[in-house]
Design an enzyme around this catalytic site. Structure first.
Site, PDB file in Angstrom:
ATOM      1  N   HIS A  11       0.818  -1.210   0.000  1.00 17.33           N
ATOM      2  CA  HIS A  11       0.000   0.000   0.000  1.00 17.33           C
ATOM      3  C   HIS A  11       0.854   1.263   0.000  1.00 17.33           C
ATOM      4  O   HIS A  11       2.049   1.256   0.309  1.00 17.33           O
ATOM      5  CB  HIS A  11      -0.967  -0.002   1.186  1.00 17.33           C
ATOM      6  CG  HIS A  11      -0.309   0.105   2.539  1.00 17.33           C
ATOM      7  ND1 HIS A  11      -0.037   1.315   3.142  1.00 17.33           N
ATOM      8  CD2 HIS A  11       0.102  -0.849   3.407  1.00 17.33           C
ATOM      9  CE1 HIS A  11       0.513   1.109   4.327  1.00 17.33           C
ATOM     10  NE2 HIS A  11       0.618  -0.196   4.511  1.00 17.33           N
ATOM     11  N   CYS A  39       2.375  -4.871   7.140  1.00 13.23           N
ATOM     12  CA  CYS A  39       2.136  -4.670   5.711  1.00 13.23           C
ATOM     13  C   CYS A  39       3.338  -3.998   5.053  1.00 13.23           C
ATOM     14  O   CYS A  39       4.232  -3.487   5.723  1.00 13.23           O
ATOM     15  CB  CYS A  39       0.879  -3.844   5.494  1.00 13.23           C
ATOM     16  SG  CYS A  39      -0.648  -4.749   5.849  1.00 13.23           S
TER      17      CYS A  39
END
Length: 581
Positions: A461, A480
């Site tokens: 992301h 992440c």
């Protein structure tokens, strides 16, 4: 041409044998405790050695499930394959050619160039058995013992070179890189074809990964062993930082170490002055080691310089093992995240077309190692705070600052999806609520999320924390992968210059609407862990082992292989059973 014809004939025979075997297993599918021989024989082998080989192996016929109904993705059980090999050939001896055994011993000794330990293969015991077997007084049992032991050793060594010695699934219960469409028994068949063609050395040459990166690691390992043979690298005194402008005996040691590592020209080895040449060399070393490249040899830099060459040899061995696990996966179009290297790359037709820096999970919230397929992209994403981050990070911030939620555009949501007033929640014991951050440029997920199915809620992301990309050590996320240039990757993933070029992506973002868009073609993504790199000039460079994964792999590499050679080579023991584990 004769050799090629021979290989073709042998290949056809093996193929027909497997077809026959499949039919046999279909007829005997209820008997799952036995293994039907590939070629059914009602009588024992004609010669005494063959009978002794069959006696060695007969206890195994009830030890394994049917070969062709075993899961395809599991690692090969060598003993089962040895049994199957001899049943193929009616228990005839395989090592009757002198040239084959010469090639075998030479190839086993040469496994050290791939970071394996030749002592694992009990070469001396095998050679002594061969000498005994060649004597006129050798019994059929002794000849059979050597033959089966040689086959077992041959296959074990080749499989270690092909797919690795250490089973990664034993180190990580979530390991999922073994695909169902890759059958390692195909490799085994090739090895046995090479043996029948008297090309044992060729089998060993072709077994390891053939990619350039693996060859680079092998060459780097050889260079490090040369350094070891001359006594290792010079040590640099620790205890004080060495800085530009200093004139100190420790700087002379630093110069010697930088020359030995290839960072400083040999003609600059003399002197104790910390001058411009030393500064440039230290910066180059620091950049390659993922240290802050400030040109000052502080405590962290000196500690890295003083890591022994033996430790660096082991680090290369560990990463060659990882290469044997994974390099066969790196084909076609895919995205690969190098977790310890804080970088991501996309490949098309096996060649890199894009690279970017990333931030990965902190050591106590590490980014897991796994593979998946990128399926869709979320534009203008909202962010639902994960439970761990909620408990450990966000709730303490709310308790300290009641305005935290409003300042970060975070809403409180109940189980029915209704928005709650934060002041109505008991933040010392919140129950039945979740927190959702609105989409926007300051969202924790930035403008875009690249998603792929997994059990860890991990994705690639965007991020508003762009200042962290300038750091050398970027284990800064909660698991992440934050990507520095995610929109460039999105454009490449869609691979649609009409609708999803840069302008099209900006048009989608300008809507301000949270929307999921599926990719026209799924793209494999691999999250891998490497603690070495290859520099542009071919040198092996080293990364910090940020998650401490190397030690477990090294233990597995150094653990002696469980081979049944010593039992097999006991004279006069024809019924010794191969260890099926």
């Amino acid at each position: 041409m004769v050799q090629l014809t021979r290989l073709f004939v042998i290949s056809r025979v093996f193929f027909m044998v497997f077809l026959i075997s499949g039919a046999a297993h279909g007829e005997n599918s209820s008997n799952e405790g036995t293994i039907a021989p590939i070629i059914q024989r009602d009588a024992a082998a004609d010669d005494n050695v063959g009978q002794a080989i069959q006696a060695h192996l007969s206890p195994l016929t009830t030890s394994f499930p049917p070969l062709l109904t075993a899961p395809r993705h599991k690692r090969v059980d060598v003993s089962r394959m040895v049994l199957d090999f001899y049943s193929h050939r009616g228990y005839r001896a395989a090592w009757t050619n002198e040239g084959d055994t010469v090639q075998l011993f030479a190839s086993l000794r040469a496994t050290q160039v791939d970071g394996l330990n030749p002592a694992d293969f009990h070469i001396d015991e095998l050679a002594a058995s061969r000498t005994l077997m060649q004597a006129d007084s050798a019994t059929p049992e002794q000849r059979a013992a050597f033959d089966v032991a040689a086959t077992h050793t041959f296959l074990t060594a080749l499989l270690q070179l092909r797919r690795g010695k250490v089973d990664p699934s034993r180190l990580d219960i979530h390991w999922n890189f073994d695909p169902a469409d890759v059958d390692p028994r195909e490799d085994v068949n090739k090895f046995f074809i090479a043996l029948d063609a008297h090309d044992v050395a060729g089998a060993f040459a072709q077994a390891p990964p053939q990619e350039a990166v693996y060859r680079g690691l092998r060459e780097g390992l050889a260079q490090l062993r040369k350094v070891h043979d001359v006594g290792g690298w010079p040590k640099v005194a620790e205890g004080q930082s060495l800085k530009p402008g200093m004139d100190d005996p420790a700087v002379a040691q630093l110069r010697a170490r930088l020359v030995a590592g290839g960072f400083l020209e040999p003609r600059l080895a003399r002197g104790a002055k910390y001058d411009g040449a030393v500064i440039a060399a230290v910066k180059k070393y620091q950049a390659e080691q993922y240290l802050g490249a400030d040109g000052v040899a502080g405590a962290t830099t000196l500690a890295a310089l003083n890591v022994s060459v033996d430790a660096r040899i082991d680090q290369v061995r560990v990463n060659m093992e990882r290469a044997r696990w994974l390099l066969y996966k790196l084909q076609g179009t895919f995205v690969i995240v190098d977790i310890a290297g804080y970088k991501v790359a996309m490949y098309r037709d096996g060649k890199p077309i894009w690279r970017s820096r990333v931030q990965v999970g902190k050591p106590f919230r590490n980014t897991p190692v796994f593979q998946s397929e990128i399926t869709y992209v979320t534009f203008n994403p909202t962010w639902t705070v994960p439970p761990t981050i909620l408990k450990e990070d966000v709730i303490p911030k709310i308790q300290r600052n009641p305005g935290y939620l409003a300042a970060n555009h975070i809403r409180v949501i109940d189980r029915e999806g209704a928005v709650l007033d934060p002041s109505s929640v008991d933040w010392s014991n919140p129950r039945g609520v979740s927190l959702r951050q609105d989409a926007g440029p300051d969202s924790s997920l930035g403008q875009v999320v690249i998603r792929f199915p997994n059990d860890y809620a991990i994705y690639l992301h965007d991020t508003p924390h762009r200042e962290l990309f300038s750091k050398s050590m970027r284990a800064t996320s909660s698991g992440c992968i934050r990507v520095e240039n995610p929109l460039q990757l999105v454009e490449l993933l869609f691979n649609d210059p009409v609708r999803w070029d840069s302008a099209g992506i900006q048009k989608q973002l300008a809507k301000g609407k949270t929307e999921n868009i599926r990719l026209p073609v799924k793209v494999p993504v691999l999250l891998a862990y490497w603690t070495v790199d290859l520099s542009n000039d071919g040198r092996v460079t080293f990364k910090p082992d940020v998650y401490g994964y190397d030690s477990a792999v090294l233990r597995g590499l150094n653990l002696p292989s469980k081979l049944p050679i010593l039992d097999l080579l006991r004279a006069g023991a024809p019924a010794v059973v191969l260890n099926p584990k």
